[in-house]
Design an enzyme around this catalytic site. Sequence first.
Site, mmCIF file in Angstrom:
data_model
loop_
_atom_site.group_PDB
_atom_site.id
_atom_site.type_symbol
_atom_site.label_atom_id
_atom_site.label_comp_id
_atom_site.label_asym_id
_atom_site.label_seq_id
_atom_site.Cartn_x
_atom_site.Cartn_y
_atom_site.Cartn_z
ATOM 1 C CG ASP A 11 -1.953 -1.057 1.268
ATOM 2 O OD1 ASP A 11 -2.041 -1.814 0.273
ATOM 3 O OD2 ASP A 11 -2.695 -1.144 2.263
ATOM 4 C CG ASP A 20 -5.993 4.614 8.075
ATOM 5 O OD1 ASP A 20 -6.894 4.268 7.276
ATOM 6 O OD2 ASP A 20 -4.779 4.448 7.841
ATOM 7 C CB ALA A 45 -6.687 -3.101 7.225
ATOM 8 C CB ALA A 46 -11.721 -1.275 9.922
ATOM 9 N N GLY A 47 -12.244 -3.719 8.025
ATOM 10 C CA GLY A 47 -13.050 -4.873 7.594
ATOM 11 C C GLY A 47 -12.208 -6.139 7.557
ATOM 12 C CG ASP A 48 -8.997 -6.378 4.910
ATOM 13 O OD1 ASP A 48 -10.000 -6.785 4.305
ATOM 14 O OD2 ASP A 48 -8.162 -5.600 4.401
ATOM 15 N NE ARG A 89 -3.197 -0.013 17.665
ATOM 16 C CZ ARG A 89 -3.009 -1.226 18.160
ATOM 17 N NH1 ARG A 89 -2.812 -2.243 17.348
ATOM 18 N NH2 ARG A 89 -3.000 -1.416 19.456
ATOM 19 N N GLY A 100 -2.603 2.782 8.788
ATOM 20 C CA GLY A 100 -2.035 1.735 7.939
ATOM 21 C C GLY A 100 -2.833 0.445 8.006
#
Length: 315
Positions: free
Chosen positions: A19, A257, A260-263, A296, A298
């Site tokens: 990314d 941010d 990647a919260a869903g991941d 957090r 990233g």
Amino acid sequence: MDASRERGRVLVVGSINTDLVACTRRLPQAGETVLSDSLATVAGGKGANQAVAAARMGASVTMIGCVGRDAYGAQRIDELAAEGIDCAGIEVSDAHPTGLAMVTVSAAGENSIVVASGSNGALSPASIHANEARFRVCDVLVCQLETPPETVHAALVIARRLGKLTMLNPGPATHPLPVDWLGLIDYLVPNEFEASILAGFSGLAPDASVTAEQAAGRLHRAGARNVVVTLGERGVYVVGDGTAGTHHPARKVRAIDTTAAGDTFVGALAGKLAMRAGLMDTLTHAQAAASICVQRRGAQPSIPRLEEVRACVAA
Ligand code: RIB
């Protein structure tokens, strides 16, 4: 007993990206240029993020994917291996560069992402069949849609034939899922945008008049055993076998941010299910993990470890 069996074994078939993240005051509109005073290079990719999330929850994780024969590809494999993830099923392509995601994050914590698939697009059904032994020893298979659909379908078919639990995070979603896919899925985990598209309520755009509940109900009735729709700060909605539609509110946190919260949610869900946790306990931990992630920056750097998630649940 084999220690990995006690920990629960998750097999992730999916994307591995680097990314390139720029933070801006707000996301650009079509045709607009905005300036950023920061650029970070971060490990990402929905598949790899979910593998890391499951591993940090304590599961034993194996990943099948494809990187390019370049510096990013080598870095991504090294980092996944450092998480204790079995990377022997990750191919290295001579013909394609490692997947790259251009990520813009606004001051409000929202993001927009463009993925140049690169080597992720080279992961073929033949690679899935060649890795059948890895399917035999897993408890839960997790896939997304950043690798070719025929490859994802092959993975779901093999896992179903072997009696494994299957999970699909259908991102990015561009059109309704073929009906024969839904019967292969034990846990379908879309966000509400994806749920609307998958359920065929709209064309390529999400239909604001359609609720997540309606979309989830349609997908469940069409064959997906359980549908878990992530609703961002509104929590999740679950409908499935033995689960009448229920809302599970999110923890109140200040998101900086959401990448990647869903991941993180999907990986934690898979990890807990592989450990044979009950659905309520699983959801509680997965939501707590996602709530830490959004505080957090990233993708992979923001994914919490089990001790942090436990502390959050206990608080
Ligand atoms: O879900 C977030 C991920 O989507 C990013 O890490 C990016 O690589 C894209 O795959």
